[in-house]
Write a protein that holds these residues in place. Structure first.
Motif, PDB file in Angstrom:
ATOM      1  N   ARG A 176       0.825  -1.216   0.000  1.00 18.95           N
ATOM      2  CA  ARG A 176       0.000   0.000   0.000  1.00 18.95           C
ATOM      3  C   ARG A 176       0.858   1.264   0.000  1.00 18.95           C
ATOM      4  O   ARG A 176       0.358   2.362  -0.219  1.00 18.95           O
ATOM      5  CB  ARG A 176      -0.930  -0.003   1.232  1.00 18.95           C
ATOM      6  N   ALA A 177       2.141   1.092   0.282  1.00 19.17           N
ATOM      7  CA  ALA A 177       3.052   2.236   0.348  1.00 19.17           C
ATOM      8  C   ALA A 177       4.473   1.795  -0.042  1.00 19.17           C
ATOM      9  O   ALA A 177       5.380   1.824   0.787  1.00 19.17           O
ATOM     10  CB  ALA A 177       3.031   2.833   1.747  1.00 19.17           C
ATOM     11  N   PRO A 178       4.660   1.375  -1.281  1.00 20.80           N
ATOM     12  CA  PRO A 178       5.946   0.764  -1.664  1.00 20.80           C
ATOM     13  C   PRO A 178       7.135   1.723  -1.600  1.00 20.80           C
ATOM     14  O   PRO A 178       8.274   1.274  -1.496  1.00 20.80           O
ATOM     15  CB  PRO A 178       5.731   0.330  -3.115  1.00 20.80           C
ATOM     16  N   ILE A 179       6.857   3.014  -1.656  1.00 20.41           N
ATOM     17  CA  ILE A 179       7.956   3.980  -1.569  1.00 20.41           C
ATOM     18  C   ILE A 179       8.128   4.454  -0.126  1.00 20.41           C
ATOM     19  O   ILE A 179       9.232   4.477   0.402  1.00 20.41           O
ATOM     20  CB  ILE A 179       7.691   5.184  -2.504  1.00 20.41           C
ATOM     21  N   VAL A 193       8.339  -9.059  -6.211  1.00 19.47           N
ATOM     22  CA  VAL A 193       7.249 -10.025  -6.066  1.00 19.47           C
ATOM     23  C   VAL A 193       6.171  -9.363  -5.212  1.00 19.47           C
ATOM     24  O   VAL A 193       6.469  -8.814  -4.152  1.00 19.47           O
ATOM     25  CB  VAL A 193       7.738 -11.303  -5.330  1.00 19.47           C
ATOM     26  N   ALA A 194       4.922  -9.397  -5.670  1.00 20.11           N
ATOM     27  CA  ALA A 194       3.811  -8.947  -4.826  1.00 20.11           C
ATOM     28  C   ALA A 194       3.315 -10.164  -4.054  1.00 20.11           C
ATOM     29  O   ALA A 194       3.179 -11.251  -4.630  1.00 20.11           O
ATOM     30  CB  ALA A 194       2.701  -8.347  -5.678  1.00 20.11           C
ATOM     31  N   PHE A 195       3.080  -9.996  -2.756  1.00 21.11           N
ATOM     32  CA  PHE A 195       2.924 -11.171  -1.899  1.00 21.11           C
ATOM     33  C   PHE A 195       1.869 -10.971  -0.827  1.00 21.11           C
ATOM     34  O   PHE A 195       1.778  -9.907  -0.209  1.00 21.11           O
ATOM     35  CB  PHE A 195       4.289 -11.441  -1.252  1.00 21.11           C
ATOM     36  N   ASP A 196       1.074 -12.009  -0.620  1.00 17.83           N
ATOM     37  CA  ASP A 196       0.157 -12.055   0.517  1.00 17.83           C
ATOM     38  C   ASP A 196       0.797 -13.002   1.529  1.00 17.83           C
ATOM     39  O   ASP A 196       0.894 -14.200   1.286  1.00 17.83           O
ATOM     40  CB  ASP A 196      -1.205 -12.584   0.037  1.00 17.83           C
ATOM     41  N   VAL A 197       1.269 -12.429   2.614  1.00 18.73           N
ATOM     42  CA  VAL A 197       2.085 -13.211   3.551  1.00 18.73           C
ATOM     43  C   VAL A 197       1.283 -14.351   4.201  1.00 18.73           C
ATOM     44  O   VAL A 197       1.836 -15.396   4.522  1.00 18.73           O
ATOM     45  CB  VAL A 197       2.691 -12.292   4.650  1.00 18.73           C
ATOM     46  N   HIS A 198      -0.023 -14.156   4.352  1.00 18.10           N
ATOM     47  CA  HIS A 198      -0.821 -15.219   4.972  1.00 18.10           C
ATOM     48  C   HIS A 198      -1.143 -16.344   4.003  1.00 18.10           C
ATOM     49  O   HIS A 198      -1.348 -17.472   4.419  1.00 18.10           O
ATOM     50  CB  HIS A 198      -2.139 -14.656   5.525  1.00 18.10           C
ATOM     51  N   GLN A 199      -1.221 -16.032   2.709  1.00 18.88           N
ATOM     52  CA  GLN A 199      -1.757 -17.011   1.758  1.00 18.88           C
ATOM     53  C   GLN A 199      -0.746 -17.547   0.745  1.00 18.88           C
ATOM     54  O   GLN A 199      -0.822 -18.713   0.363  1.00 18.88           O
ATOM     55  CB  GLN A 199      -2.909 -16.378   0.944  1.00 18.88           C
ATOM     56  N   THR A 254      -0.866  -1.836  -7.460  1.00 18.94           N
ATOM     57  CA  THR A 254       0.200  -2.803  -7.163  1.00 18.94           C
ATOM     58  C   THR A 254       0.843  -3.279  -8.464  1.00 18.94           C
ATOM     59  O   THR A 254       2.065  -3.352  -8.576  1.00 18.94           O
ATOM     60  CB  THR A 254      -0.362  -3.983  -6.352  1.00 18.94           C
ATOM     61  N   GLN A 255      -0.008  -3.561  -9.448  1.00 22.10           N
ATOM     62  CA  GLN A 255       0.554  -3.986 -10.739  1.00 22.10           C
ATOM     63  C   GLN A 255       1.436  -2.906 -11.340  1.00 22.10           C
ATOM     64  O   GLN A 255       2.515  -3.189 -11.859  1.00 22.10           O
ATOM     65  CB  GLN A 255      -0.570  -4.345 -11.701  1.00 22.10           C
ATOM     66  N   LYS A 256       0.960  -1.669 -11.238  1.00 25.85           N
ATOM     67  CA  LYS A 256       1.762  -0.558 -11.789  1.00 25.85           C
ATOM     68  C   LYS A 256       3.063  -0.384 -11.025  1.00 25.85           C
ATOM     69  O   LYS A 256       4.098  -0.070 -11.612  1.00 25.85           O
ATOM     70  CB  LYS A 256       0.958   0.746 -11.761  1.00 25.85           C
ATOM     71  N   TRP A 257       3.013  -0.565  -9.708  1.00 24.84           N
ATOM     72  CA  TRP A 257       4.242  -0.439  -8.922  1.00 24.84           C
ATOM     73  C   TRP A 257       5.236  -1.532  -9.299  1.00 24.84           C
ATOM     74  O   TRP A 257       6.435  -1.269  -9.417  1.00 24.84           O
ATOM     75  CB  TRP A 257       3.957  -0.475  -7.414  1.00 24.84           C
ATOM     76  N   VAL A 258       4.718  -2.741  -9.471  1.00 27.52           N
ATOM     77  CA  VAL A 258       5.623  -3.828  -9.856  1.00 27.52           C
ATOM     78  C   VAL A 258       6.305  -3.460 -11.177  1.00 27.52           C
ATOM     79  O   VAL A 258       7.536  -3.491 -11.280  1.00 27.52           O
ATOM     80  CB  VAL A 258       4.873  -5.185  -9.961  1.00 27.52           C
ATOM     81  N   GLN A 259       5.510  -3.050 -12.144  1.00 22.66           N
ATOM     82  CA  GLN A 259       6.080  -2.663 -13.443  1.00 22.66           C
ATOM     83  C   GLN A 259       7.113  -1.551 -13.303  1.00 22.66           C
ATOM     84  O   GLN A 259       8.187  -1.600 -13.899  1.00 22.66           O
ATOM     85  CB  GLN A 259       4.984  -2.137 -14.374  1.00 22.66           C
ATOM     86  N   THR A 260       6.759  -0.533 -12.527  1.00 25.72           N
ATOM     87  CA  THR A 260       7.640   0.628 -12.382  1.00 25.72           C
ATOM     88  C   THR A 260       8.955   0.238 -11.716  1.00 25.72           C
ATOM     89  O   THR A 260      10.032   0.649 -12.155  1.00 25.72           O
ATOM     90  CB  THR A 260       6.932   1.724 -11.544  1.00 25.72           C
ATOM     91  N   ARG A 267       0.754   6.866  -4.535  1.00 19.71           N
ATOM     92  CA  ARG A 267       0.085   6.877  -5.834  1.00 19.71           C
ATOM     93  C   ARG A 267       0.854   7.670  -6.874  1.00 19.71           C
ATOM     94  O   ARG A 267       0.413   7.803  -8.007  1.00 19.71           O
ATOM     95  CB  ARG A 267      -1.323   7.487  -5.677  1.00 19.71           C
ATOM     96  N   ASN A 268       1.992   8.219  -6.470  1.00 23.27           N
ATOM     97  CA  ASN A 268       2.758   9.058  -7.394  1.00 23.27           C
ATOM     98  C   ASN A 268       4.032   8.327  -7.804  1.00 23.27           C
ATOM     99  O   ASN A 268       4.961   8.186  -7.007  1.00 23.27           O
ATOM    100  CB  ASN A 268       3.071  10.388  -6.694  1.00 23.27           C
ATOM    101  N   PHE A 269       4.063   7.862  -9.031  1.00 22.27           N
ATOM    102  CA  PHE A 269       5.186   7.025  -9.475  1.00 22.27           C
ATOM    103  C   PHE A 269       6.484   7.820  -9.588  1.00 22.27           C
ATOM    104  O   PHE A 269       7.550   7.256  -9.670  1.00 22.27           O
ATOM    105  CB  PHE A 269       4.832   6.322 -10.792  1.00 22.27           C
TER     106      PHE A 269
END
Ligand SMILES: Nc1nc2c(ncn2[C@@H]2O[C@H](COP(=O)(O)OP(=O)(O)O)[C@@H](O)[C@H]2O)c(=O)[nH]1
Ligand SMILES: [Mg+2]
Length: 289
Positions: A35-38, A84-90, A69-75, A283-285
């Protein structure tokens, strides 16, 4: 906006430990909140880990806005990171192992060509507070991690956990501090609960959260909290809304006065726990350095 000051002194010690552990591993798993990759990235990380291979793990992807999230991964990938985007519980640990394998296969192939013995990759987890480090370690190690000798002067017993036939993980994560040069980053982390509630007054956090939702995810606040008795109107201010939430949830003290602090905590907990829907605060790449 007030500058948030939070550089704990014990970080010097933590940093020393991280540097020692780095010598033992092939790859670093850097956990960040999807939710806050930067904002949840430590700007000094590259300096700390040097040329050590590293994978960015965007945790809590079940709580983040999937489109972002998809855009962040690409960026981030475009910027040269392994992500890797990850759900730690699942999600399965295999997803992380595969990514590390991709990055390390060349180095390992060279080692084996030189006659070195086959061995699993060695990894460590690193990240700012609350990004899921302990949850991940506990989940994939299938046991509670016991910290031995957590007192000054007593060296922590470190253990390797075999988490996969191809990977061993250090059982102690490296704890980093978040970035603070931009107070906006601090607010985003505070509203997510990454940094302690005492640093920013909770009512300011709640107002920030409500204004954020009304701007980027309109309709969600009233969908969640509006009731026939306390309808939320489009002209309501964030404070009006918090008062209505408090009242509609029945948080009253004597004389039927509302217990606003209680209502604020309910809002923040629901915001953080995804009850107001999946959302992304960064939200600002262009904030990517
Ligand atoms: N929904 C969701 N919650 C998570 C995820 N990863 C961690 N959490 C929750 O986030 C909180 C903080 O996790 P923790 O492992 O203590 O973070 P640490 O400070 O980095 O060790 C806990 O309540 C976890 O259950 C995830 O991928 N999805
Ligand atoms: Mg922890």
């Amino acid at each position: 906006m007030k500058q948030i000051q939070w550089f704990p002194g014990h970080m010097t010690k933590a940093l020393k430990e991280i540097r020692q552990n780095l010598k033992l591993v092939d790859v670093v798993l850097e956990l960040r909140d999807a939710r806050a990759p930067i904002s949840s990235h430590n700007p000094k990380l590259q300096e700390i880990i040097g040329d050590k291979k590293h994978v960015v793990v965007l945790t809590k992807k079940d709580l983040s806005d999937n489109e972002y999230t998809q855009k962040w991964v690409q960026t981030l990938v475009k910027n040269g990171s392994h992500v890797v985007a990850f759900d730690v519980h699942q999600d399965k640990i295999d997803k992380l192992v595969q990514k590390c394998d991709e990055i390390l296969s060349e180095k390992f192939a060279k080692d084996y060509a030189k006659g070195m013995k086959k061995r699993p990759m060695k990894a460590m987890i690193i990240g700012v507070p609350n990004v899921g480090k302990s949850t991940l370690i506990n989940r994939i190690s299938n046991k509670r991690v016991t910290v031995v000798g957590n007192k000054p002067g007593v060296t922590k017993m470190q253990q390797w956990i075999r988490v996969h036939k191809q990977m061993e993980l250090l059982d102690t994560p490296g704890v980093l501090w978040p970035k603070f040069e931009n107070p906006e980053f601090g607010m985003r982390l505070a509203v997510l609960g990454t940094i302690k509630d005492t640093i920013v007054p909770i009512e300011l956090l709640a107002i920030y959260g409500i204004d954020f939702l009304n701007k980027y995810y309109p309709g969600r606040v009233s969908k969640r909290f509006s009731t026939a008795d306390c309808p939320i109107e489009s002209t309501d201010t964030a404070i009006d809304i918090l008062e209505k939430i408090t009242r509609s949830r029945g948080m009253l003290v004597k004389n039927s006065e509302i217990d606003l602090e209680h209502g604020i905590m309910v809002f923040l907990n629901e915001f953080r726990g995804g009850k107001l829907g999946r959302l992304t605060l960064d939200r600002n790449f262009e904030e990517l350095e």
